[in-house]
Design a protein around this motif. Structure first.
Motif, PDB file in Angstrom:
ATOM      1  N   ASP A 201      38.620 -13.530  33.022  1.00 13.34           N
ATOM      2  CA  ASP A 201      39.936 -12.911  33.178  1.00 13.34           C
ATOM      3  C   ASP A 201      40.490 -13.093  34.590  1.00 13.34           C
ATOM      4  OD1 ASP A 201      39.624 -12.055  30.602  1.00 13.34           O
ATOM      5  OD2 ASP A 201      39.357  -9.930  31.099  1.00 13.34           O
ATOM      6  N   VAL A 202      41.805 -13.284  34.637  1.00  9.74           N
ATOM      7  CA  VAL A 202      42.525 -13.332  35.907  1.00  9.74           C
ATOM      8  C   VAL A 202      43.427 -12.104  35.973  1.00  9.74           C
ATOM      9  CG1 VAL A 202      44.128 -14.609  37.361  1.00  9.74           C
ATOM     10  CG2 VAL A 202      42.475 -15.848  35.946  1.00  9.74           C
TER      11      VAL A 202
ATOM     12  N   VAL B 192      45.182 -13.541  31.047  1.00  8.33           N
ATOM     13  CA  VAL B 192      45.778 -12.756  32.128  1.00  8.33           C
ATOM     14  C   VAL B 192      45.709 -11.274  31.799  1.00  8.33           C
ATOM     15  CG1 VAL B 192      47.868 -12.332  33.467  1.00  8.33           C
ATOM     16  CG2 VAL B 192      47.330 -14.651  32.701  1.00  8.33           C
ATOM     17  N   VAL B 193      45.201 -10.501  32.761  1.00 14.08           N
ATOM     18  CA  VAL B 193      45.240  -9.050  32.672  1.00 14.08           C
ATOM     19  C   VAL B 193      46.274  -8.573  33.688  1.00 14.08           C
ATOM     20  CG1 VAL B 193      43.959  -6.904  32.902  1.00 14.08           C
ATOM     21  CG2 VAL B 193      42.834  -8.930  31.961  1.00 14.08           C
TER      22      VAL B 193
ATOM     23  N   ILE C 269      46.940  -5.292  29.370  1.00 13.79           N
ATOM     24  CA  ILE C 269      47.661  -4.574  30.409  1.00 13.79           C
ATOM     25  C   ILE C 269      46.840  -3.361  30.817  1.00 13.79           C
ATOM     26  CG2 ILE C 269      49.782  -3.326  30.984  1.00 13.79           C
ATOM     27  CD1 ILE C 269      51.189  -5.089  28.864  1.00 13.79           C
ATOM     28  N   ILE C 270      46.675  -3.158  32.118  1.00 12.41           N
ATOM     29  CA  ILE C 270      45.966  -1.990  32.614  1.00 12.41           C
ATOM     30  C   ILE C 270      46.888  -1.187  33.525  1.00 12.41           C
ATOM     31  CG2 ILE C 270      43.696  -3.073  32.451  1.00 12.41           C
ATOM     32  CD1 ILE C 270      43.778  -3.442  35.516  1.00 12.41           C
ATOM     33  N   ASP C 271      46.645   0.105  33.575  1.00 13.57           N
ATOM     34  CA  ASP C 271      47.431   0.977  34.442  1.00 13.57           C
ATOM     35  C   ASP C 271      47.022   0.739  35.888  1.00 13.57           C
ATOM     36  OD1 ASP C 271      48.368   3.314  35.963  1.00 13.57           O
ATOM     37  OD2 ASP C 271      48.852   4.147  33.983  1.00 13.57           O
ATOM     38  N   ARG C 272      47.986   0.580  36.757  1.00 11.34           N
ATOM     39  CA  ARG C 272      47.669   0.303  38.152  1.00 11.34           C
ATOM     40  C   ARG C 272      46.856   1.415  38.795  1.00 11.34           C
ATOM     41  NH1 ARG C 272      53.840   0.722  40.324  1.00 11.34           N
ATOM     42  NH2 ARG C 272      54.065   3.004  40.306  1.00 11.34           N
ATOM     43  N   ALA C 273      46.914   2.615  38.227  1.00 13.17           N
ATOM     44  CA  ALA C 273      46.138   3.733  38.777  1.00 13.17           C
ATOM     45  C   ALA C 273      44.643   3.458  38.722  1.00 13.17           C
ATOM     46  CB  ALA C 273      46.463   5.021  38.025  1.00 13.17           C
ATOM     47  N   THR C 274      44.215   2.624  37.768  1.00 10.74           N
ATOM     48  CA  THR C 274      42.783   2.339  37.619  1.00 10.74           C
ATOM     49  C   THR C 274      42.251   1.462  38.743  1.00 10.74           C
ATOM     50  OG1 THR C 274      43.153   0.385  36.218  1.00 10.74           O
ATOM     51  CG2 THR C 274      42.971   2.529  35.111  1.00 10.74           C
ATOM     52  N   ILE C 275      43.136   0.789  39.473  1.00 14.98           N
ATOM     53  CA  ILE C 275      42.696  -0.059  40.587  1.00 14.98           C
ATOM     54  C   ILE C 275      43.443   0.292  41.871  1.00 14.98           C
ATOM     55  CG2 ILE C 275      41.904  -2.015  39.177  1.00 14.98           C
ATOM     56  CD1 ILE C 275      44.646  -3.352  39.841  1.00 14.98           C
ATOM     57  N   ALA C 276      44.004   1.487  41.911  1.00 14.67           N
ATOM     58  CA  ALA C 276      44.815   1.873  43.065  1.00 14.67           C
ATOM     59  C   ALA C 276      44.001   2.469  44.192  1.00 14.67           C
ATOM     60  CB  ALA C 276      45.893   2.869  42.642  1.00 14.67           C
TER      61      ALA C 276
END
Length: 328
Positions: free
Chosen positions: A150-151, A175-176, A196-203
């Protein structure tokens, strides 16, 4: 005479107004261009709002990018009638830019408009799209292949993220897309995002020097804590192309991902990118960026719309690419 969105400063506050100016107000340069289209980048938002100390002298005309037709030239590479693109070179910051019907610049800053590409589509690409392509090229040159995993694309609904998502998907990568805006999920899936992932998970960084291997590569236009959070999640020999700072300029991280997993962090710049590499990137864009997807990113605007949109892009409320119409 030509129409321009002119920025003025008084008592530390920057205001804008549309004015009619004579040609002799334009800065020095050896090529005069009739601007057909410009665009809106994050940096333009900063300039329009007087932030970042990017502009040193007022009055000023912003607009990092423009595409148009040469009216006059004393430069050996250009003649009247040539269609050209300008991105970067600190135009719109220390040199008047594309938020005007005319621009006078140095000929060495220009590249030819690729055959078959309209000025509107060129500005739908603009600095953001050029940067996205340079990121993809950097990942490829580092050895990335679609079968490696995954990218991740951060800030995926923004200009860089949108174009990067569309290009990578068209090249066969899974693409993720990371975004904090639920209303952009269908848009991102339409560009080719597989997940699609929530940006909060990598914030926010976990504080761990290494986490489970997750990403073969990443295109990061956010920087700051987001970049620090994804580095420990990179796969062995993973690679990150970093090109933005919407989430901050500081990077607090550990050397562990680099010396244990061999992770690489590649800085990508489009402002001073050499002309030969720009031409390669523009050629790749016309081939690897699906034009139907590009058209779906476009929000059309006029000079009158820019003060409002300049605030919106800083608040993360602009989806895709804004194209400014200066008339034919």
């Amino acid at each position: 005479m030509f129409k321009a969105l002119v920025l003025s400063e008084k008592d530390g506050k920057v205001t804008s107004a549309i004015e009619d100016l004579p040609d002799d107000k334009l800065p020095e340069g050896d090529v005069l261009v009739r601007v057909h289209n410009s665009t809106l980048n994050y940096k333009d938002g900063l300039v329009l709002n007087g932030l970042g100390r990017l502009v040193k002298t007022y009055p000023h005309v912003g607009g990092v990018d423009f595409a148009g037709t040469v009216l006059e030239s004393s430069h050996k590479d250009w003649k009247a009638g040539d269609q050209v693109i300008l991105t970067g070179w600190r135009v719109g910051e220390i040199h008047w830019g594309g938020y005007a019907e005319k621009a006078r610049v140095k000929g060495e800053w220009l590249v030819p408009l690729p055959q078959g590409l309209s000025t509107e589509r060129a500005m739908a690409i603009g600095t953001a799209g050029l940067t996205a392509m340079l990121c993809v090229m950097a990942l490829e040159e580092h050895g990335l292949r679609p079968d490696q995993g995954d990218v991740l694309v951060t800030g995926a609904a923004g200009g860089v993220g949108s174009v990067a998502t569309a290009i990578l998907a068209s090249l066969g990568y899974r693409v993720v897309a990371s975004t904090g805006r639920a209303d952009t999920h269908d848009y991102l899936k339409g560009l080719g995002a597989a997940e699609i992932i929530d940006r909060a998970t990598i914030a926010t960084p976990s504080g761990k020097p290494l986490e489970s291997e997750r990403w073969a590569a990443a295109v990061d236009s956010v920087g700051g804590a987001t970049l620090a959070a994804i580095l420990p999640q990179m796969k062995y020999k993973g690679v990150v192309a970093a090109c933005g700072l919407a989430g901050g300029t500081k990077l607090e991280t550990s050397v562990i991902p680099f010396i244990i997993r061999g992770v690489s962090l590649l800085g990508v710049d489009s402002v001073s990118c050499p002309i030969f590499r720009r031409k390669i990137a523009w050629a790749r864009l016309t081939k690897d960026l699906p034009m139907a997807k590009l058209d779906g990113m476009i929000e059309r605007a006029t000079l009158e719309d820019l003060p409002r949109l300049g605030k919106a892009i800083l608040d993360g409320q602009v989806k895709g690419r804004v194209v400014v119409d200066l008339g034919v």
